[in-house]
Each structure stands twice: as structure tokens, then as C-alpha cells.
Scaffold this motif. Sequence first.
Motif, short mmCIF file in Angstrom:
data_model
loop_
_atom_site.label_atom_id
_atom_site.label_comp_id
_atom_site.label_asym_id
_atom_site.label_seq_id
_atom_site.Cartn_x
_atom_site.Cartn_y
_atom_site.Cartn_z
N GLY A 162 -24.22 -8.38 -43.18
CA GLY A 162 -23.80 -7.09 -42.65
C GLY A 162 -23.74 -6.99 -41.14
N ALA A 163 -23.29 -8.05 -40.46
CA ALA A 163 -23.09 -7.95 -39.01
C ALA A 163 -22.15 -6.78 -38.71
CB ALA A 163 -22.49 -9.26 -38.48
N THR A 164 -22.46 -6.04 -37.67
CA THR A 164 -21.70 -4.85 -37.33
C THR A 164 -20.25 -5.19 -37.00
OG1 THR A 164 -23.70 -3.80 -36.46
CG2 THR A 164 -21.60 -2.85 -35.79
N GLU A 165 -19.33 -4.41 -37.54
CA GLU A 165 -17.92 -4.53 -37.17
C GLU A 165 -17.69 -3.83 -35.84
OE1 GLU A 165 -14.42 -3.63 -40.00
OE2 GLU A 165 -14.55 -1.82 -38.71
N VAL A 166 -17.02 -4.51 -34.91
CA VAL A 166 -16.75 -3.92 -33.59
C VAL A 166 -15.26 -4.05 -33.27
CG1 VAL A 166 -19.07 -4.23 -32.67
CG2 VAL A 166 -17.44 -6.10 -32.47
N TRP A 167 -14.75 -3.06 -32.56
CA TRP A 167 -13.35 -2.99 -32.19
C TRP A 167 -13.26 -3.21 -30.67
CZ3 TRP A 167 -9.26 -1.16 -35.61
CH2 TRP A 167 -9.70 -0.97 -36.94
N LEU A 168 -13.05 -4.46 -30.28
CA LEU A 168 -13.07 -4.81 -28.87
C LEU A 168 -12.01 -4.04 -28.09
CD1 LEU A 168 -13.50 -8.71 -29.09
CD2 LEU A 168 -15.23 -6.91 -29.23
N GLY A 169 -12.42 -3.50 -26.95
CA GLY A 169 -11.50 -2.79 -26.07
C GLY A 169 -11.25 -1.35 -26.45
N SER A 170 -11.82 -0.88 -27.56
CA SER A 170 -11.53 0.48 -28.02
C SER A 170 -12.19 1.55 -27.17
CB SER A 170 -11.96 0.65 -29.49
OG SER A 170 -13.35 0.40 -29.64
N HIS A 171 -13.12 1.15 -26.30
CA HIS A 171 -13.80 2.12 -25.43
C HIS A 171 -12.87 2.69 -24.37
CE1 HIS A 171 -13.68 -1.52 -23.14
NE2 HIS A 171 -14.23 -0.97 -22.08
N ILE A 172 -11.82 1.94 -24.04
CA ILE A 172 -10.92 2.34 -22.96
C ILE A 172 -10.14 3.58 -23.40
CG2 ILE A 172 -8.96 1.65 -21.53
CD1 ILE A 172 -9.92 -1.25 -21.86
N ASP A 173 -10.22 4.62 -22.59
CA ASP A 173 -9.53 5.90 -22.84
C ASP A 173 -10.06 6.66 -24.05
OD1 ASP A 173 -7.83 5.60 -20.64
OD2 ASP A 173 -6.36 4.45 -21.80
N THR A 174 -11.17 6.23 -24.64
CA THR A 174 -11.75 6.98 -25.76
C THR A 174 -12.42 8.25 -25.24
OG1 THR A 174 -12.06 5.19 -27.34
CG2 THR A 174 -13.63 6.98 -27.44
N ASP A 175 -12.11 9.36 -25.91
CA ASP A 175 -12.79 10.62 -25.62
C ASP A 175 -12.92 11.38 -26.94
OD1 ASP A 175 -10.28 11.76 -26.16
OD2 ASP A 175 -9.77 11.93 -24.04
N ASP A 176 -13.28 12.65 -26.88
CA ASP A 176 -13.54 13.37 -28.12
C ASP A 176 -12.28 13.71 -28.90
OD1 ASP A 176 -12.86 15.16 -26.10
OD2 ASP A 176 -14.05 16.79 -26.93
N SER A 177 -11.10 13.35 -28.39
CA SER A 177 -9.86 13.60 -29.12
C SER A 177 -9.61 12.56 -30.21
CB SER A 177 -8.67 13.61 -28.15
OG SER A 177 -8.43 12.32 -27.62
N VAL A 178 -10.40 11.48 -30.27
CA VAL A 178 -10.15 10.41 -31.25
C VAL A 178 -10.72 10.75 -32.62
CG1 VAL A 178 -10.21 8.69 -29.40
CG2 VAL A 178 -12.26 9.07 -30.78
N PHE A 179 -11.53 11.78 -32.73
CA PHE A 179 -12.23 12.05 -33.99
C PHE A 179 -11.33 12.73 -35.01
CE2 PHE A 179 -15.79 12.14 -30.87
CZ PHE A 179 -16.46 11.03 -31.35
#
Length: 291
Positions: A162-179
Motif C-alpha cells: 500500500g505505498a501511497t499513490e502520488v501525482w507528481l507536479g499536481s501541487h502547481i496551481d492547486t487551490d480550493d477550486s480543485v475539489f
Amino acid sequence: MAQPALQIIKLTSEELASKKLSSRTLQAALEALHKDGILALENAVDTTHLDKLNARMIPEAQKLYSNTATHRNFGQATGNIQQEPVVEADYIFEDILANPWATSIVEHVIGPNPQLRFYSANTAFKASGRQPPHIDVDFAMPRIPFGYCININLVSTSPENGATEVWLGSHIDTDDSVFDRKAGDLQIKAELLEQRRKISPPVQPSLPKGSLIVRDLRLWHAGMPNKTDEPRVMLVSIQFPSWYRSNQRLILPRVLEEKIDFGRTVPFVEWVGEDYDYLQGAHDHDLTLKP
């Protein structure tokens, strides 16, 4: 398209002895955080510390898992429970709670003397369900890096356990509109996931015991099924910049006051009496930036 890969850095003997990063290692780490929002240090934690914690926390996890009142992360099917780390002097280690190499990297992004406001864990039991891709905070986020999780698994990790799944680079421009507000708390909109998948599909990195991950709070990630019979514990602490306005605090028994080495971090602690039951935990964490 080249497959994305987590940047994994192995500390040199000189860096381990001095507790200081070389300029080249630091540059590589900062480049990874800027581009990917995440990196791993392969040998940054003493494995004897991890073994000691694991021997104590697995029986505690099994007790918690058998209790239906224990908090489940994203429901029963994921097999993932919230579990608090042991808060006794013999089980608190600087290389886990305030790792000097991770702190050095974080300092070069958010400034010196980062605030340490969070220390917890989650444990993955054998399960078939997975978590949806999500981030751990939901508010009007600053448009700059404002928090870094330090994740430490107590054992080696792989997709099998169960290694965590990560989305590389997804932090860029992420804000509360992604939910996706209709899907549930903290979940990422399906259309954004598909757009991101075409650019950089998610990865499940395998890491040896003794590794740690430095992860931008804004990075999309998801807990994945543990397919083994052995529970897998992952510790997490969070460091914030000195300007960060928050009421979040660690909860530690007063008997430990002035007995913990917090390194270069600045701890924000709610000291409690010796009758504090750390296994009961607290799940109303508020990492919001205050006005």
C-alpha cells in the motif's frame, strides 16, 4: 511519454555524520520540490528507531482496528485507520519528529525555524479498497508553498503493502477550486484527474525502510490497498513557515516538556497531564491559515 518517477536522494556518509546537506544534494532536493512537489531521502531515519516504534504500534493498531469507533480514513473499505504515535520519551526521536535533513530542505523553501504543529500516523490493514485522490487541506490556500508533510513508513514500502499513490507536479496551481464538492471532502474533480493523468500519471514509489518523504501539502495523493497480512504504519509530521497563522498544536504529556529535541523546528505544543490517552487521538485537525 516518459513515465514520471519520484526523485530519491541517498544521503552521503559525510551528510549523515554532520547532519548537513551538501550544496549539490540541497539543489537536487529543491529542484524536485519545485517541479514535483515531493521527494524522498532514502536513508534519513535510523531503522532501529523504526523497529522499536513498529513493535509497539502494530499491537496498538490491531487493538484500534478491532474497535468500530476508531476513525477510518475514507471509509471501511480502505482498511486505513488514524493512529497516534507513542508519546513516551523512549519513543520520540529527533530523526523522526524533526528530521534535520528534511528540516534543512524545508527551511530553504519556506524560511528558517519552521513551525512544527502536527504529528500523527495512519495504518493500512489488508484491504481491497483505495482512497480517492485528494489533498489534506481545504481552504483559501496561499499561492506559495505553505506546508510540508514529512512522511515516514516504519517498514519498507511497495505497491504490495500500500505505498501511497502520488501525482507528481499536481501541487502547481492547486487551490480550493480543485475539489469536487459533490463527491466528498477533499476529493479532486474527476475531469482534473484525467487531464493530469495525460500529462503525468500517478506513481506508487517503492522505498526501503529508513526513508522519508517530503511532500507539499497541496500535492494530490491517495492511500492504496495493503495486499499483505502485515499492517503498515506511516508517521506524519507537518512543518509550516514562521508567518503561518494557525491554532493547530501537537498534543504531548507535560512530563516530556524540555526533554524533547525539536532540532531547528519551533514546536507548538499543547501540554497535557499524564492521564492523556494518546491512543484515543484527536481527528478534528485544523490546519487552516487564520485571517
